[in-house]
Design a protein around this motif. Sequence first.
Motif, PDB file in Angstrom:
ATOM      1  N   SER A  48       0.829  -1.207   0.000  1.00 34.66           N
ATOM      2  CA  SER A  48       0.000   0.000   0.000  1.00 34.66           C
ATOM      3  C   SER A  48       0.862   1.255   0.000  1.00 34.66           C
ATOM      4  O   SER A  48       1.869   1.339   0.703  1.00 34.66           O
ATOM      5  CB  SER A  48      -0.911   0.017   1.225  1.00 34.66           C
ATOM      6  OG  SER A  48      -1.869  -1.017   1.165  1.00 34.66           O
ATOM      7  N   SER A  50       0.190   5.659   0.019  1.00 35.03           N
ATOM      8  CA  SER A  50      -0.887   6.619   0.258  1.00 35.03           C
ATOM      9  C   SER A  50      -0.420   8.056   0.085  1.00 35.03           C
ATOM     10  O   SER A  50       0.761   8.371   0.257  1.00 35.03           O
ATOM     11  CB  SER A  50      -1.446   6.434   1.673  1.00 35.03           C
ATOM     12  OG  SER A  50      -2.480   7.349   1.939  1.00 35.03           O
ATOM     13  N   ASN A  51      -1.381   8.933  -0.237  1.00 31.93           N
ATOM     14  CA  ASN A  51      -1.141  10.375  -0.254  1.00 31.93           C
ATOM     15  C   ASN A  51      -1.755  11.050   0.973  1.00 31.93           C
ATOM     16  O   ASN A  51      -1.899  12.260   1.015  1.00 31.93           O
ATOM     17  CB  ASN A  51      -1.715  11.006  -1.538  1.00 31.93           C
ATOM     18  CG  ASN A  51      -3.207  10.702  -1.704  1.00 31.93           C
ATOM     19  OD1 ASN A  51      -3.891  10.284  -0.770  1.00 31.93           O
ATOM     20  ND2 ASN A  51      -3.720  10.916  -2.911  1.00 31.93           N
ATOM     21  N   LYS A  53      -4.804  10.205   2.057  1.00 31.56           N
ATOM     22  CA  LYS A  53      -6.242   9.965   1.932  1.00 31.56           C
ATOM     23  C   LYS A  53      -6.495   8.705   1.105  1.00 31.56           C
ATOM     24  O   LYS A  53      -7.078   7.746   1.585  1.00 31.56           O
ATOM     25  CB  LYS A  53      -6.933  11.162   1.284  1.00 31.56           C
ATOM     26  CG  LYS A  53      -8.431  10.966   1.067  1.00 31.56           C
ATOM     27  CD  LYS A  53      -9.054  12.179   0.375  1.00 31.56           C
ATOM     28  CE  LYS A  53     -10.529  11.973   0.090  1.00 31.56           C
ATOM     29  NZ  LYS A  53     -11.116  13.137  -0.632  1.00 31.56           N
ATOM     30  N   ASP A  54      -6.065   8.734  -0.143  1.00 30.82           N
ATOM     31  CA  ASP A  54      -6.213   7.578  -1.017  1.00 30.82           C
ATOM     32  C   ASP A  54      -5.117   6.561  -0.732  1.00 30.82           C
ATOM     33  O   ASP A  54      -4.018   6.914  -0.283  1.00 30.82           O
ATOM     34  CB  ASP A  54      -6.131   8.005  -2.482  1.00 30.82           C
ATOM     35  CG  ASP A  54      -7.098   9.137  -2.795  1.00 30.82           C
ATOM     36  OD1 ASP A  54      -8.290   9.000  -2.459  1.00 30.82           O
ATOM     37  OD2 ASP A  54      -6.654  10.158  -3.349  1.00 30.82           O
ATOM     38  N   ALA A  56      -3.210   3.392  -2.771  1.00 33.79           N
ATOM     39  CA  ALA A  56      -2.993   2.578  -3.955  1.00 33.79           C
ATOM     40  C   ALA A  56      -2.225   1.327  -3.548  1.00 33.79           C
ATOM     41  O   ALA A  56      -1.495   1.333  -2.554  1.00 33.79           O
ATOM     42  CB  ALA A  56      -2.205   3.358  -5.007  1.00 33.79           C
ATOM     43  N   LEU A  66      -0.803   7.391  -7.890  1.00 37.36           N
ATOM     44  CA  LEU A  66      -1.617   8.154  -6.950  1.00 37.36           C
ATOM     45  C   LEU A  66      -1.828   9.568  -7.464  1.00 37.36           C
ATOM     46  O   LEU A  66      -1.013  10.099  -8.222  1.00 37.36           O
ATOM     47  CB  LEU A  66      -0.917   8.255  -5.586  1.00 37.36           C
ATOM     48  CG  LEU A  66      -1.076   7.108  -4.591  1.00 37.36           C
ATOM     49  CD1 LEU A  66      -0.101   7.307  -3.432  1.00 37.36           C
ATOM     50  CD2 LEU A  66      -2.503   7.003  -4.072  1.00 37.36           C
ATOM     51  N   SER A  67      -2.904  10.191  -6.999  1.00 35.48           N
ATOM     52  CA  SER A  67      -3.102  11.613  -7.250  1.00 35.48           C
ATOM     53  C   SER A  67      -2.257  12.412  -6.265  1.00 35.48           C
ATOM     54  O   SER A  67      -2.055  12.003  -5.115  1.00 35.48           O
ATOM     55  CB  SER A  67      -4.576  11.988  -7.070  1.00 35.48           C
ATOM     56  OG  SER A  67      -5.378  11.344  -8.023  1.00 35.48           O
ATOM     57  N   ASP A 264     -10.876  13.693   5.470  1.00 33.98           N
ATOM     58  CA  ASP A 264      -9.828  13.009   4.718  1.00 33.98           C
ATOM     59  C   ASP A 264      -9.119  11.960   5.579  1.00 33.98           C
ATOM     60  O   ASP A 264      -8.669  10.927   5.073  1.00 33.98           O
ATOM     61  CB  ASP A 264      -8.819  14.018   4.155  1.00 33.98           C
ATOM     62  CG  ASP A 264      -8.109  14.806   5.234  1.00 33.98           C
ATOM     63  OD1 ASP A 264      -8.749  15.687   5.839  1.00 33.98           O
ATOM     64  OD2 ASP A 264      -6.916  14.553   5.478  1.00 33.98           O
ATOM     65  N   GLU A 267     -11.319   8.910   5.641  1.00 36.77           N
ATOM     66  CA  GLU A 267     -11.165   8.209   4.366  1.00 36.77           C
ATOM     67  C   GLU A 267      -9.869   7.407   4.339  1.00 36.77           C
ATOM     68  O   GLU A 267      -9.837   6.274   3.845  1.00 36.77           O
ATOM     69  CB  GLU A 267     -11.199   9.208   3.207  1.00 36.77           C
ATOM     70  CG  GLU A 267     -12.578   9.721   2.884  1.00 36.77           C
ATOM     71  CD  GLU A 267     -13.538   8.607   2.507  1.00 36.77           C
ATOM     72  OE1 GLU A 267     -13.192   7.796   1.621  1.00 36.77           O
ATOM     73  OE2 GLU A 267     -14.629   8.532   3.108  1.00 36.77           O
ATOM     74  N   PHE A 268      -8.785   8.004   4.861  1.00 41.41           N
ATOM     75  CA  PHE A 268      -7.525   7.264   4.900  1.00 41.41           C
ATOM     76  C   PHE A 268      -7.656   6.005   5.746  1.00 41.41           C
ATOM     77  O   PHE A 268      -7.207   4.918   5.342  1.00 41.41           O
ATOM     78  CB  PHE A 268      -6.398   8.131   5.463  1.00 41.41           C
ATOM     79  CG  PHE A 268      -5.192   7.321   5.864  1.00 41.41           C
ATOM     80  CD1 PHE A 268      -4.455   6.638   4.914  1.00 41.41           C
ATOM     81  CD2 PHE A 268      -4.814   7.217   7.203  1.00 41.41           C
ATOM     82  CE1 PHE A 268      -3.363   5.856   5.282  1.00 41.41           C
ATOM     83  CE2 PHE A 268      -3.727   6.442   7.578  1.00 41.41           C
ATOM     84  CZ  PHE A 268      -2.997   5.763   6.614  1.00 41.41           C
ATOM     85  N   ASN A 271      -9.639   3.422   3.801  1.00 37.50           N
ATOM     86  CA  ASN A 271      -8.874   2.908   2.665  1.00 37.50           C
ATOM     87  C   ASN A 271      -7.700   2.051   3.121  1.00 37.50           C
ATOM     88  O   ASN A 271      -7.351   1.046   2.479  1.00 37.50           O
ATOM     89  CB  ASN A 271      -8.383   4.057   1.798  1.00 37.50           C
ATOM     90  CG  ASN A 271      -9.514   4.803   1.116  1.00 37.50           C
ATOM     91  OD1 ASN A 271     -10.570   4.243   0.854  1.00 37.50           O
ATOM     92  ND2 ASN A 271      -9.304   6.079   0.836  1.00 37.50           N
TER      93      ASN A 271
END
Length: 309
Positions: A48, A50-51, A53-54, A56, A66-67, A264, A267-268, A271
């Motif tokens: 995994s 992460s940024n 929040k998201d 990948a 990732l964004s 956020d 959300e993290f 995720n």
Amino acid sequence: MLKHLLLTASLLYCLAAAAQSKLSGYIYLDENNNAQFDKKEAGLSGVSVSNGKDVAVTDAKGHYELSVGNDNIIFVVKPTGYHFKNNKYNLPEFYYIHKPQGSPASLKHQGVSPTAPLSKDLNFALYKQDEPTNFSVLVFGDPQPYNEQELSYFAKSIVDDVNTTKQVKFGISLGDIVGDDLSLHTPYKEIMTKLNLSWYNVMGNHDMNYDVKTDSLSDETFEKNFGPNNFSWNYANTHFIILDNILYPDPRDGQGYWGGLRADQIEFIKNDLAQVDKNKLVVVSFHIPFSNEGGDAIRLEDRQAFLIC
């Protein structure tokens, strides 16, 4: 069902919506120890990234995407059986700070300098290690020294007396690392190297930038000195999460702070946990207790959202 163990001390990191772009790279096993992704080295799948929040997950070749905006810390969720190299302060090098505009120059305590544009893959190297299922973690809470003299007391009366055995694999400080003078973060890190352990740090209400108007800027100096304050990693059969659960300024009246989590962060957590085996123990570390007994230390809707993640 996930089992949760909450570590607290008694005592906004927000993703920039504008200028979103894509970031990619590889997570790989650095077999020749040169910190470069060489052609013969294997990418690691199922890791995994992460940024904040998201999240990948790397593909069969170790690739992720990732964004990224103008204020992100990209970090890898350490998989079981691997480790990152540590910097000179024994802090694992699992992240990259992406702040092209840097922190505000008006901060009393220095934040992050503007970072260079990302023009190529952002790769992270991992190294194999044995991780016994029977292990110990050293946990500190609220050292909170207000000056160098008090920091020396902490070093002599606490750190010098700690007896670390081979069973202790790393340590966590649960916030209020210093007492409002953020220039003490660096000498604190120097003292903690005496323990010769990988160390993870939670941000407390005495580790924040209070000369800001938004929560997203309250951790700028902490990020410079310690990296992300919302992240996770795996060790053996346990998943660890560290969270910043301090909202500043207090959203009720703009004065002081309040315990809670931003959208956020929730959300993290969701995720992140989506990639965790349901039979793993999950250990969550933060500064303000989530019990909320006898007061309004925590925004209740955030506590409820956290508990159902």
